[in-house]
Design an enzyme around this catalytic site. Structure first.
Site, short mmCIF file in Angstrom:
data_model
loop_
_atom_site.label_atom_id
_atom_site.label_comp_id
_atom_site.label_asym_id
_atom_site.label_seq_id
_atom_site.Cartn_x
_atom_site.Cartn_y
_atom_site.Cartn_z
N ARG A 98 2.69 -2.89 -4.73
CA ARG A 98 1.99 -2.30 -5.89
C ARG A 98 1.32 -3.47 -6.60
NH1 ARG A 98 3.90 2.23 -10.10
NH2 ARG A 98 3.20 3.39 -8.28
N HIS A 125 -4.22 5.21 -4.56
CA HIS A 125 -2.78 5.49 -4.51
C HIS A 125 -2.55 6.45 -3.33
CE1 HIS A 125 1.25 5.58 -5.74
NE2 HIS A 125 1.18 6.14 -6.93
N GLN A 128 0.69 8.58 -2.95
CA GLN A 128 0.72 9.71 -3.89
C GLN A 128 -0.09 10.88 -3.33
OE1 GLN A 128 2.37 9.79 -7.10
NE2 GLN A 128 2.00 11.95 -6.69
N ASP A 220 -3.79 13.22 -14.69
CA ASP A 220 -3.05 11.95 -14.71
C ASP A 220 -3.23 11.37 -16.11
OD1 ASP A 220 -1.72 9.61 -14.01
OD2 ASP A 220 -3.34 8.78 -12.79
N CYS A 260 1.04 13.16 -10.99
CA CYS A 260 1.79 12.15 -10.25
C CYS A 260 2.99 11.63 -11.03
CB CYS A 260 0.86 10.99 -9.88
SG CYS A 260 0.17 10.14 -11.31
N ARG A 288 7.23 12.40 -2.66
CA ARG A 288 6.88 11.00 -2.44
C ARG A 288 7.75 10.42 -1.34
NH1 ARG A 288 4.50 7.82 -6.21
NH2 ARG A 288 4.44 6.34 -4.48
N1 CP Z 1 3.60 8.34 -9.41
C1 CP Z 1 4.04 7.07 -9.31
O1 CP Z 1 3.51 6.26 -8.56
O2 CP Z 1 5.11 6.81 -10.10
P1 CP Z 1 5.75 5.37 -10.40
O3 CP Z 1 4.71 4.60 -11.21
O4 CP Z 1 6.98 5.67 -11.19
O5 CP Z 1 6.03 4.68 -9.11
N1 NVA Z 2 -3.15 6.13 -12.83
C1 NVA Z 2 -1.80 5.73 -13.13
C2 NVA Z 2 -0.88 6.18 -12.06
C3 NVA Z 2 0.56 5.81 -12.27
C4 NVA Z 2 1.46 6.26 -11.16
C5 NVA Z 2 -1.77 4.22 -13.31
O1 NVA Z 2 -2.41 3.52 -12.53
O2 NVA Z 2 -1.11 3.76 -14.24
#
Ligand code: CP
Ligand code: NVA
Length: 302
Positions: A98, A125, A128, A220, A260, A288
Site C-alpha cells: 500500500r 485499488h 477492492q 467513497d 469500500c 476482500r
Molecule cells: N477498503 C480498504 O482498503 O480498507 P482499509 O483502508 O482498511 O484497508
Molecule cells: N479512497 C480512499 C480509499 C480507502 C480504502 C483512500 O485512498 O483513502
C-alpha cells in the site's frame, strides 16, 4: 506470472480470478495451496481491511504474511526501492504494498523477482474492485447487462471500478463534481474496454443522469488519504453528492449500496443508507479476503 498493479494487468483473467474466489469461498479448492509461502506486506498508509484480509488470507491458504510498516523499513530512511525489491525477493514469495505513489509500486515491481500486489495507491485499488465485483455477483446474480454508478471523487477506488466494469459486461456511470473527474488515462483505457465489450461509461455532474437505470450505487470518502489539506474545499464541493435516501430513490428498485470503507457517516453517505437494507458493505468487506485469496493463489501458487 507478473504483478497486479492495475486492473489492466488482469484484463483477460478477471472472470477466472473471480470464479476462483467464489470456489475458494465455497471451500472448493485444495487445502493449503500456499504452504511454506511468505507474503511481505509493506504499508505506507493506514489500513484495517487490507492488512487483516491479506494476513488471514495467507494463513488460511497455508502460508504466512509479514507486516512491514514503511516507517520501520530502511526504505523509510531512504534505501532505494530497487534494493528493497531485490532483497525482499530473496526472502519472500510475494510482496503486497500500500503506497502513496503508484510510480513507487511500479518501480518495486520492476526490480522484484516475485509478484507485487497493489493494496492501494493514489491511482488504483484493484483488490477492492475484485471484492466489489464478487459482491455484485452474489447480490445481483450476474454482471452482464447490469449498470453501476459511482457517486463522488474520481479517485483510486473509482478508477479501478471504471476499468473492471466493462471487462465484466457492465455499464458504469460516475456522478462527480466538476474538477474531480477520473484520471484521463484511466478513462481512456476504460472507454477502450467499454467499446471492446459493448458497454457504456458516462461521467457527469448531473446526479439524475448518472443514476438512471442503476443496479448498484457506490461511493467513497470525499477526503482520501493524502488529500487532507483540501478537506474544507472538498467538503463544500462534494456536499450535493451525498448518497442519501433521496439519491438512492433515483436508482432502480432493489439497487444495492456499496462502500469500500472506512466511511464517514453524514458526509458521503447517510446512516440510513449505509446501515439500511440496501447496504451490502460488510459482505463487501468480507469479500476482500476471498477475492485476495484468489489473487494470492493465482500469482503465488507453483
Ligand atoms: N477498503 C480498504 O482498503 O480498507 P482499509 O483502508 O482498511 O484497508
Ligand atoms: N479512497 C480512499 C480509499 C480507502 C480504502 C483512500 O485512498 O483513502
Amino acid at each position: 506470472m507478473g504483478s497486479l498493479l492495475s486492473v489492466c494487468d488482469i484484463k483477460d483473467d478477471v472472470k477466472y480470478i473471480l470464479d476462483l474466489a467464489s470456489k475458494i469461498k465455497a471451500g472448493e479448492v485444495e487445502d493449503k495451496p500456499l504452504e511454506d509461502k511468505t507474503l511481505a506486506m509493506i504499508f505506507q498508509k493506514s489500513s484495517t481491511r487490507t492488512r487483516v484480509s491479506f494476513d488471514v488470507g495467507m494463513y488460511q491458504l497455508g502460508g504466512r504474511a509479514i507486516f512491514l510498516s514503511s516507517n520501520d523499513l530502511q526504505m523509510g530512511r531512504g534505501e532505494p526501492i530497487s534494493d528493497t525489491a531485490k532483497v525482499l525477493s530473496r526472502f519472500v514469495d510475494g510482496i503486497m504494498i500500500r503506497a502513496i505513489k503508484h510510480s513507487d509500486v511500479e518501480e518495486l515491481a520492476k526490480y522484484a523477482d516475485v509478484p507485487v500486489i497493489n493494496g492501494l495507491t493514489d491511482l488504483e485499488h484493484p483488490c477492492q474492485a475484485l471484492a466489489d465485483m464478487l459482491t455484485i455477483k452474489e447480490h445481483l446474480g450476474d454482471w452482464e447487462g447490469k449498470k453501476i454508478c459511482f457517486v463522488g471523487d474520481g479517485n483510486n477506488v473509482s478508477n479501478s471500478l471504471l476499468l473492471i466494469s466493462p471487462l465484466l459486461g457492465m455499464d458504469m456511470s460516475m456522478a462527480c463534481p466538476k474538477g474531480y473527474e477520473p484520471n484521463e488515462n484511466i478513462l481512456k483505457i476504460a472507454n477502450e474496454y467499454a467499446s471492446e465489450n459493448g458497454t457504456e461509461i458516462t461521467v457527469t455532474d448531473d446526479i439524475g443522469v448518472a443514476l438512471e437505470n442503476v443496479d448498484a450505487v457506490f461511493t467513497d470518502v470525499w477526503v482520501s488519504m493524502g488529500d487532507e489539506a483540501e478537506k474544507a474545499q472538498r467538503e463544500k464541493d462534494f456536499a450535493p453528492f451525498q448518497v442519501n435516501s433521496d439519491l438512492m430513490s433515483l436508482a432502480n428498485d432493489g439497487a444495492i449500496f456499496l462502500h469500500c470503507l472506512p466511511a464517514v457517516r453524514g458526509q458521503e453517505v447517510t446512516s440510513d443508507v449505509i446501515d439500511g437494507p440496501q447496504s451490502v458493505v460488510y459482505d463487501e468487506a468480507e469479500n476482500r479476503m476471498h477475492a485476495q485469496k484468489a489473487v494470492l493463489y493465482y500469482y503465488m501458487k507453483d
